[in-house]
Design a protein around this motif. Structure first.
Motif, PDB file in Angstrom:
ATOM      1  N   GLY A   1       0.787  -1.226   0.000  1.00 14.63           N
ATOM      2  CA  GLY A   1       0.000   0.000   0.000  1.00 14.63           C
ATOM      3  C   GLY A   1       0.823   1.282   0.000  1.00 14.63           C
ATOM      4  N   GLU A   2       0.249   2.287   0.608  1.00 11.78           N
ATOM      5  CA  GLU A   2       0.934   3.567   0.764  1.00 11.78           C
ATOM      6  C   GLU A   2       1.302   3.740   2.234  1.00 11.78           C
ATOM      7  OE1 GLU A   2       2.771   6.793   1.114  1.00 11.78           O
ATOM      8  OE2 GLU A   2       2.425   5.903  -0.868  1.00 11.78           O
ATOM      9  N   PRO A   3       2.580   3.627   2.581  1.00  8.99           N
ATOM     10  CA  PRO A   3       2.980   3.628   3.986  1.00  8.99           C
ATOM     11  C   PRO A   3       2.644   4.910   4.742  1.00  8.99           C
ATOM     12  CG  PRO A   3       4.900   3.797   2.559  1.00  8.99           C
ATOM     13  CD  PRO A   3       3.740   3.451   1.682  1.00  8.99           C
ATOM     14  N   LEU A   4       2.524   6.038   4.042  1.00 10.25           N
ATOM     15  CA  LEU A   4       2.215   7.289   4.735  1.00 10.25           C
ATOM     16  C   LEU A   4       0.764   7.354   5.196  1.00 10.25           C
ATOM     17  CD1 LEU A   4       4.265   9.919   2.711  1.00 10.25           C
ATOM     18  CD2 LEU A   4       4.905   8.636   4.757  1.00 10.25           C
ATOM     19  N   LEU A   5      -0.059   6.379   4.820  1.00 14.71           N
ATOM     20  CA  LEU A   5      -1.416   6.270   5.353  1.00 14.71           C
ATOM     21  C   LEU A   5      -1.428   5.621   6.732  1.00 14.71           C
ATOM     22  CD1 LEU A   5      -3.429   5.085   2.206  1.00 14.71           C
ATOM     23  CD2 LEU A   5      -3.472   7.357   3.252  1.00 14.71           C
TER      24      LEU A   5
ATOM     25  N   ASN B   1       4.176   6.854  -2.758  1.00 10.81           N
ATOM     26  CA  ASN B   1       3.716   7.525  -3.978  1.00 10.81           C
ATOM     27  C   ASN B   1       3.904   9.032  -3.904  1.00 10.81           C
ATOM     28  OD1 ASN B   1       1.431   8.619  -2.572  1.00 10.81           O
ATOM     29  ND2 ASN B   1       0.183   6.843  -3.101  1.00 10.81           N
ATOM     30  N   GLY B   2       4.321   9.551  -2.741  1.00 12.34           N
ATOM     31  CA  GLY B   2       4.686  10.953  -2.606  1.00 12.34           C
ATOM     32  C   GLY B   2       3.547  11.919  -2.385  1.00 12.34           C
ATOM     33  N   PHE B   3       2.304  11.470  -2.513  1.00 13.06           N
ATOM     34  CA  PHE B   3       1.169  12.388  -2.448  1.00 13.06           C
ATOM     35  C   PHE B   3       1.048  13.072  -1.089  1.00 13.06           C
ATOM     36  CE2 PHE B   3      -3.384  13.282  -1.773  1.00 13.06           C
ATOM     37  CZ  PHE B   3      -3.641  14.083  -2.873  1.00 13.06           C
ATOM     38  N   LEU B   4       1.340  12.345  -0.020  1.00 16.82           N
ATOM     39  CA  LEU B   4       1.220  12.886   1.336  1.00 16.82           C
ATOM     40  C   LEU B   4       2.561  13.329   1.913  1.00 16.82           C
ATOM     41  CD1 LEU B   4      -1.186  10.135   2.745  1.00 16.82           C
ATOM     42  CD2 LEU B   4      -1.819  12.437   2.023  1.00 16.82           C
ATOM     43  N   LEU B   5       3.577  13.373   1.082  1.00 18.28           N
ATOM     44  CA  LEU B   5       4.939  13.523   1.583  1.00 18.28           C
ATOM     45  C   LEU B   5       5.333  14.941   1.977  1.00 18.28           C
ATOM     46  CD1 LEU B   5       7.720  12.272   2.115  1.00 18.28           C
ATOM     47  CD2 LEU B   5       8.234  12.553  -0.327  1.00 18.28           C
ATOM     48  N   ALA B   6       4.960  15.941   1.176  1.00 14.85           N
ATOM     49  CA  ALA B   6       5.495  17.286   1.367  1.00 14.85           C
ATOM     50  C   ALA B   6       5.361  17.810   2.802  1.00 14.85           C
ATOM     51  CB  ALA B   6       4.849  18.258   0.386  1.00 14.85           C
ATOM     52  N   PRO B   7       4.197  17.684   3.462  1.00 19.15           N
ATOM     53  CA  PRO B   7       4.064  18.271   4.803  1.00 19.15           C
ATOM     54  C   PRO B   7       4.890  17.570   5.878  1.00 19.15           C
ATOM     55  CG  PRO B   7       1.901  17.882   3.791  1.00 19.15           C
ATOM     56  CD  PRO B   7       2.908  17.152   2.979  1.00 19.15           C
TER      57      PRO B   7
ATOM     58  N   LYS C   1       0.822  17.517  -6.426  1.00 15.21           N
ATOM     59  CA  LYS C   1       1.106  17.187  -5.030  1.00 15.21           C
ATOM     60  C   LYS C   1       2.239  16.174  -4.937  1.00 15.21           C
ATOM     61  CE  LYS C   1      -1.593  17.215  -1.618  1.00 15.21           C
ATOM     62  NZ  LYS C   1      -2.611  17.002  -0.569  1.00 15.21           N
ATOM     63  N   VAL C   2       2.304  15.247  -5.894  1.00 10.07           N
ATOM     64  CA  VAL C   2       3.418  14.294  -5.918  1.00 10.07           C
ATOM     65  C   VAL C   2       4.720  15.018  -6.236  1.00 10.07           C
ATOM     66  CG1 VAL C   2       4.380  12.278  -7.103  1.00 10.07           C
ATOM     67  CG2 VAL C   2       1.948  12.339  -6.494  1.00 10.07           C
TER      68      VAL C   2
END
Length: 328
Positions: free
Chosen positions: A64-68, A93-99, A138-139
């Motif tokens: 999955g996406e580990p940042l979830l 996937n980088g979508f939640l990464l920036a913050p 966002k990515v």
């Protein structure tokens, strides 16, 4: 046979994208219930009392996406702080990464692999199954944030799908010229995406290398990573190009990794589950960690035979499970 010291840990089987090569359009997946996931405490117990004592020192967090995963920064810090952790990385996937890029770096994460299958927002959204507002920016913001924070090496993963994004190979390769980035081209695999694979097929790494060589030139690089990529470099470039050729150039005989699923199954191979161990059930049943270490050691002894059997079988068959279910 390489020493098996590298464990890929799936933190969660859910993802906020539905990439064509991972979760085919229309597929209905049975997600793991929250109570079925390894807890942070269980995961840390397995790492500290089972995996590290039998020789695992390098860990990659996936999904999955580990940042979830809730409290992912705290989990990263706990794993990074273990004295025998030699390397800790993450695929996202980088979508939640920036913050949270800075928080992850401060917690001890130093290496990131970020999926970036296209530089074209429309193509990108098609690949990830997005029909709403474009997610590409966002990515890209997440990639830029990781670069500013200082993640090194910063790797960008590209799954090459004929007729979808293969025409962007040169543009993606060019990202390495002025940036200390490592772009890795991955051959498209038939895992849970039979219809797309049969319809599109795959592009061999050798063909990608020749395409890049004809325009930019290409030399072998002295840079080597933990994984199976063959590494090259555009002359004078700051970054490198990696080619993961699991379809055309099987590397099973030099595999150095195992996989731990989000619900606690230890699997010796991406495509071969022979001897897999249900560590979560055993742990919750009160089996002591000394016994679990013994079971893992026995699986490690089987690993070379499993690798060679998988190599001989090849990797062109169809697989019913998706990549999100296997674990990154």
């Amino acid at each position: 046979m390489n020493q098996v010291d590298y464990l890929r840990i799936s933190l969660i089987d859910r993802c906020n994208f539905r990439c064509q090569y991972c979760m085919p359009e229309g597929a209905e997946l049975d997600y793991i219930l929250q109570q079925q996931l390894l807890t942070d405490e269980e995961l840390l117990t397995l790492i500290e009392e089972v995996f590290i004592p039998v020789g695992f020192t390098r860990f990659r967090l996936t999904g999955g996406e580990p940042l979830l995963r809730p409290r992912v920064v705290e989990l990263v810090e706990a794993i990074a702080s273990l004295p025998d952790t030699q390397d800790l990385s993450m695929t996202t996937n980088g979508f939640l990464l920036a913050p949270i890029a800075q928080q992850l770096y401060d917690a001890g994460l130093r290496r990131l692999n970020i999926s970036l299958d296209s530089l074209n927002p429309e193509t990108f959204d098609k690949i990830i199954g997005n029909r709403g507002r474009s997610q590409w920016q966002k990515v890209w913001d997440g990639i830029q944030a990781a670069h500013r924070v200082g993640f090194d090496p910063l790797k960008l993963n590209v799954v090459v799908i004929p007729g979808v994004n293969d025409q962007e190979v040169l543009d993606l390769a060019a990202l390495t010229i002025d940036r200390h980035w490592h772009v890795r081209f991955i051959e498209f695999m038939p895992i849970g995406n039979d219809r797309l694979f049969v319809g599109n097929g795959w592009v061999a790494s050798a063909d990608l290398r020749q395409c890049i060589r004809d325009i930019f030139g290409l030399t072998e690089s002295f840079v080597r990573g933990n994984g199976p990529a063959d590494v090259f470099q555009i002359p004078g470039a700051k970054g490198t190009l990696g080619f993961i050729s699991q379809m055309s150039e099987c590397f099973c005989d030099r595999c150095n990794r195992m996989r731990l699923s989000a619900d606690g199954w230890l699997r010796p191979c991406l495509l071969n589950e022979t001897g897999q161990i249900d560590l979560k059930t055993a742990l919750r049943a009160g089996v002591n960690t000394a016994e679990l270490r013994n079971q893992v050691q026995q699986l490690l002894l089987m690993k070379p035979e499993i690798n060679y059997k998988q190599r001989d079988a090849g990797t062109t068959g169809a697989y019913s499970r998706t990549m999100s279910q296997i674990g990154g």
